[in-house]
Design a protein around this motif. Structure first.
Motif, mmCIF file in Angstrom:
data_model
loop_
_atom_site.group_PDB
_atom_site.id
_atom_site.type_symbol
_atom_site.label_atom_id
_atom_site.label_comp_id
_atom_site.label_asym_id
_atom_site.label_seq_id
_atom_site.Cartn_x
_atom_site.Cartn_y
_atom_site.Cartn_z
ATOM 1 N N VAL A 20 16.129 -10.112 -2.557
ATOM 2 C CA VAL A 20 14.861 -10.805 -2.240
ATOM 3 C C VAL A 20 14.085 -11.563 -3.178
ATOM 4 O O VAL A 20 14.126 -11.331 -4.264
ATOM 5 N N THR A 21 13.715 -12.682 -2.647
ATOM 6 C CA THR A 21 12.768 -13.533 -3.676
ATOM 7 C C THR A 21 11.325 -13.761 -3.063
ATOM 8 O O THR A 21 11.258 -14.213 -2.009
ATOM 9 N N VAL A 22 10.456 -13.331 -3.654
ATOM 10 C CA VAL A 22 9.056 -13.527 -3.360
ATOM 11 C C VAL A 22 8.325 -14.967 -3.982
ATOM 12 O O VAL A 22 8.656 -15.117 -5.198
ATOM 13 N N ILE A 23 7.879 -15.868 -3.075
ATOM 14 C CA ILE A 23 7.514 -17.203 -3.417
ATOM 15 C C ILE A 23 5.962 -17.315 -3.208
ATOM 16 O O ILE A 23 5.279 -16.904 -2.228
ATOM 17 N N GLU A 24 5.259 -17.459 -4.378
ATOM 18 C CA GLU A 24 3.746 -17.338 -4.590
ATOM 19 C C GLU A 24 3.221 -18.632 -5.405
ATOM 20 O O GLU A 24 3.973 -19.051 -6.335
ATOM 21 N N ARG A 25 2.239 -19.167 -4.900
ATOM 22 C CA ARG A 25 1.730 -20.258 -5.565
ATOM 23 C C ARG A 25 0.912 -19.782 -6.829
ATOM 24 O O ARG A 25 0.735 -20.681 -7.738
ATOM 25 N N HIS A 26 0.165 -18.678 -6.761
ATOM 26 C CA HIS A 26 -0.396 -18.338 -7.902
ATOM 27 C C HIS A 26 0.553 -17.550 -9.185
ATOM 28 O O HIS A 26 1.611 -17.468 -9.010
ATOM 29 N N PRO A 27 0.017 -17.772 -10.512
ATOM 30 C CA PRO A 27 0.641 -17.188 -11.489
ATOM 31 C C PRO A 27 1.161 -15.824 -11.463
ATOM 32 O O PRO A 27 1.958 -15.428 -12.415
ATOM 33 N N GLY A 28 0.756 -15.066 -10.633
ATOM 34 C CA GLY A 28 1.051 -13.638 -10.688
ATOM 35 C C GLY A 28 0.690 -12.927 -9.176
ATOM 36 O O GLY A 28 0.364 -13.674 -8.311
ATOM 37 N N PRO A 29 1.070 -11.846 -8.965
ATOM 38 C CA PRO A 29 0.796 -11.311 -7.720
ATOM 39 C C PRO A 29 -0.592 -10.709 -7.532
ATOM 40 O O PRO A 29 -1.405 -10.820 -8.343
ATOM 41 N N ALA A 30 -0.931 -10.411 -6.045
ATOM 42 C CA ALA A 30 -2.241 -10.069 -5.773
ATOM 43 C C ALA A 30 -3.448 -11.157 -6.387
ATOM 44 O O ALA A 30 -4.666 -10.611 -6.764
ATOM 45 N N GLN A 31 -3.193 -12.339 -6.085
ATOM 46 C CA GLN A 31 -4.369 -13.268 -6.621
ATOM 47 C C GLN A 31 -5.008 -13.655 -5.325
ATOM 48 O O GLN A 31 -6.008 -14.475 -5.662
ATOM 49 N N GLY A 32 -4.740 -13.478 -4.319
ATOM 50 C CA GLY A 32 -5.346 -13.828 -2.986
ATOM 51 C C GLY A 32 -6.271 -12.871 -2.546
ATOM 52 O O GLY A 32 -6.944 -12.172 -3.267
ATOM 53 N N THR A 33 -6.345 -12.372 -1.355
ATOM 54 C CA THR A 33 -7.249 -11.451 -0.770
ATOM 55 C C THR A 33 -6.972 -10.039 -1.216
ATOM 56 O O THR A 33 -8.072 -9.362 -1.348
ATOM 57 N N SER A 34 -5.738 -9.804 -2.055
ATOM 58 C CA SER A 34 -5.554 -8.488 -2.272
ATOM 59 C C SER A 34 -6.123 -8.284 -3.749
ATOM 60 O O SER A 34 -5.845 -7.170 -4.191
ATOM 61 N N ARG A 35 -6.657 -9.253 -4.049
ATOM 62 C CA ARG A 35 -7.213 -9.021 -5.668
ATOM 63 C C ARG A 35 -8.455 -7.868 -5.910
ATOM 64 O O ARG A 35 -8.470 -7.484 -6.562
ATOM 65 N N SER A 36 -9.229 -8.162 -4.941
ATOM 66 C CA SER A 36 -10.478 -7.359 -5.163
ATOM 67 C C SER A 36 -11.171 -6.877 -3.777
ATOM 68 O O SER A 36 -12.414 -6.925 -3.707
ATOM 69 N N ASN A 37 -10.318 -6.164 -2.871
ATOM 70 C CA ASN A 37 -10.997 -5.779 -1.561
ATOM 71 C C ASN A 37 -11.908 -4.527 -1.798
ATOM 72 O O ASN A 37 -11.912 -4.008 -3.225
ATOM 73 N N ALA A 38 -12.199 -3.912 -1.059
ATOM 74 C CA ALA A 38 -13.244 -2.785 -1.087
ATOM 75 C C ALA A 38 -12.673 -1.199 -1.658
ATOM 76 O O ALA A 38 -13.006 -0.605 -2.090
ATOM 77 N N GLY A 39 -10.962 -1.500 -1.394
ATOM 78 C CA GLY A 39 -10.375 -0.459 -2.008
ATOM 79 C C GLY A 39 -10.081 0.808 -1.029
ATOM 80 O O GLY A 39 -9.489 1.592 -1.630
ATOM 81 N N LEU A 40 -10.509 0.592 0.076
ATOM 82 C CA LEU A 40 -10.291 1.661 1.195
ATOM 83 C C LEU A 40 -9.031 1.713 1.716
ATOM 84 O O LEU A 40 -8.607 0.648 2.493
ATOM 85 N N VAL A 41 -8.171 2.778 1.633
ATOM 86 C CA VAL A 41 -7.245 3.031 2.240
ATOM 87 C C VAL A 41 -7.465 3.888 3.567
ATOM 88 O O VAL A 41 -7.435 5.081 3.166
ATOM 89 N N SER A 42 -7.778 3.304 4.707
ATOM 90 C CA SER A 42 -8.802 3.951 5.565
ATOM 91 C C SER A 42 -8.373 3.750 6.870
ATOM 92 O O SER A 42 -8.976 2.990 7.734
ATOM 93 N N PRO A 43 -7.646 4.800 7.515
ATOM 94 C CA PRO A 43 -7.377 4.959 8.797
ATOM 95 C C PRO A 43 -8.722 5.042 9.655
ATOM 96 O O PRO A 43 -8.688 4.652 10.734
ATOM 97 N N GLY A 44 -9.537 5.713 8.941
ATOM 98 C CA GLY A 44 -11.061 5.798 9.473
ATOM 99 C C GLY A 44 -11.768 4.755 9.799
ATOM 100 O O GLY A 44 -12.757 4.556 10.352
ATOM 101 N N ASP A 45 -11.265 3.199 9.210
ATOM 102 C CA ASP A 45 -11.846 2.070 9.326
ATOM 103 C C ASP A 45 -11.114 1.323 10.435
ATOM 104 O O ASP A 45 -10.899 0.166 10.236
ATOM 105 N N ALA A 46 -10.082 1.965 11.227
ATOM 106 C CA ALA A 46 -9.193 1.187 11.941
ATOM 107 C C ALA A 46 -9.774 0.574 13.258
ATOM 108 O O ALA A 46 -9.048 -0.192 13.944
#
Ligand SMILES: Cc1cc2nc3c(=O)[nH]c(=O)nc-3n(C[C@H](O)[C@H](O)[C@H](O)COP(=O)(O)OP(=O)(O)OC[C@H]3O[C@@H](n4cnc5c(N)ncnc54)[C@H](O)[C@@H]3O)c2cc1C
Length: 416
Positions: free
Chosen positions: A26-52
């Motif tokens: 597997v090769t992951v291709i990403e425009r940013h210099p590291g992982p999680a620099q898009g939306t995954s960078r700073s969401n609310a942090g909830l791992v929440s089936p309760g918000d499904a």
């Protein structure tokens, strides 16, 4: 098989991990210099089936229309003639019936519950630390009327496998002592003990490092995907700003950009960006901060405790691909958070951020094969992509292998 995963957000990185574990190169291709620099960078942090709960519903339709002429709502719509936006709105409105809302919610909950098991399996196997807290999430309401409506809506999740407890003010404060001073403003809540919280950027960075070291995944950072190279019905490579990457299969996990990219390929992939804002602030006094995640439903504010930091999130804004922000965008979030947790943090120390949810009109992500024999989608995770990413990666890996997925696939598999 040699597989290129496009995008190193939480969705692409989780897919890369499962694909590599299944024996793929597997090769992951990403425009940013590291992982999680898009939306995954700073969401609310909830791992929440309760918000499904799916966003499109008869109530959302009213709020959506109201937001066109009422400033200050948690939902903001900048009217636009962008054909992609208009098409998205049309399809969203079509989903705003009671029946569609329930069907979409059930599909998301199924994936979210599965994904919770997957993220916990990954963290056990890899030992990644991501400021996780497994104490549940409190969804609370300011008035009896909204508590009754919220308990009714969430009751649907309860009928489909989520443990829930409707709590009055006293029990709410016993569960979350940090809400004691704000409790008189709160009618009660719904406690979802199966929900958890954590820092998605830390998780993705840890998973990328683990996948590189232990599973041989390659990450091509600073590399923008420009298009696909194809021969007949097959993808043969990825055209990028750093040349061509040959592959036997490709997975599109480009987050909010997936819709634009898919459009160029002729895919029906109505992923549209919905902007949100977060602040991350160190706790002055950790004892005054929350001990679990929470959602202040009437103020449309979500928060999580990430170690000695507080993450607060709010707002759903339709503003195209504009990721800019200014201090005034955060004023009402700060006010609500200070009322909830007086003295817990100093606003001046906060890190501000805005990001784009990759939103499908029905709020349900899409996975599976699209147009070419070896092109796959894993995208459109919307407002709960952190919650659903790991399960999606495992689900897609099973589909690619031709195995029966571990959950009922109905409603999750892409059909063009
Ligand atoms: C304010 C806010 C709060 C949220 N809160 C929660 C929450 O509490 N719980 C939850 O479950 N979810 C939450 N979400 C949603 C969640 O964060 C997203 O669904 C999830 O991060 C999407 O992950 P992704 O990998 O699909 O997208 P991304 O993280 O955006 O990853 C896509 C990647 O593709 C890359 N990319 C795009 N185009 C190209 C290109 N041409 N070439 C190369 N690379 C490219 C991007 O740089 C990016 O790194 C929230 C979102 C927001 C905005």
């Amino acid at each position: 098989m040699k597989i290129s995963v496009l995008g190193a957000g939480v969705v692409g990185t989780a897919a890369a991990y499962y694909l590599a574990r299944d024996g793929h190169e597997v090769t992951v291709i990403e425009r940013h210099p590291g992982p999680a620099q898009g939306t995954s960078r700073s969401n609310a942090g909830l791992v929440s089936p309760g918000d499904a709960t799916a966003w499109a519903s008869p109530a959302a339709l009213k709020t959506f229309i109201q937001s066109l002429y009422t400033p200050g709502l948690g939902i903001k719509v900048r009217p636009s003639l962008d054909p992609m936006f208009l098409k998205w709105c049309f399809r969203f409105l079509f989903q705003c019936t009671e029946a569609r809302a329930k069907a979409n919610t059930e599909i998301k909950l199924r994936l979210a519950l599965y994904s919770r098991l997957c993220i916990n399996e990954i963290s056990q196997e890899t030992g990644i630390a991501y400021d996780e807290l497994k104490r549940g999430i409190l969804y609370f309401f300011r008035s009896q009327q909204s508590l009754d409506a919220g308990a009714r809506h969430m009751g649907f999740l309860g009928q489909h496998g989520l443990e829930l407890e409707v709590v009055g003010r006293e029990r709410l404060v016993a569960l979350e002592p940090a809400l004691a001073s704000a409790a008189r403003e709160i009618a009660g809540g719904v406690y979802s003990p199966m929900d958890q919280t954590g820092d998605s950027a830390k998780f993705v960075a840890g998973l990328a490092a683990y996948s590189t070291a232990k599973l041989g995944v390659k990450f091509a950072f600073d590399t923008a995907v420009m298009g696909l190279e194809t021969e007949g019905e097959r993808v043969t490579g990825i055209a990028t700003s750093r040349g061509s990457f040959a592959c036997n299969a490709a997975v599109i996990s480009l987050g909010p950009e997936s819709g634009l990219f898919g459009g160029k390929l002729g895919l029906d992939l109505p992923v549209y960006p919905v902007k949100g804002y977060t602040v991350t602030v160190p706790l002055n006094d950790p004892a005054k901060g929350p001990t679990m995640g929470g959602v202040d439903d009437d103020r449309m504010l979500a928060y999580s405790r990430l170690g000695d930091r507080l993450r607060i999130a709010s707002t759903a804004e339709f503003a195209g691909f504009d990721r800019s922000f200014k201090p005034s965008d955060f004023a009402s979030m700060f006010k609500t958070a200070k009322d909830l947790f007086p003295g817990a943090f100093d606003e001046a120390k906060a890190e501000l951020w805005a990001g784009l949810r990759p939103m499908m009109p029905n709020s349900v992500p899409v996975m599976g094969r699209a147009r070419y024999q070896n092109l796959y989608l894993d995208t459109g995770h919307g407002h709960v992509g952190w919650t659903m990413a790991c399960g999606s990666g495992k689900f897609l890996t099973d589909l690619i292998a031709g195995r029966k997925p571990e959950i009922d696939p109905s409603g999750l598999v892409y059909r063009n």
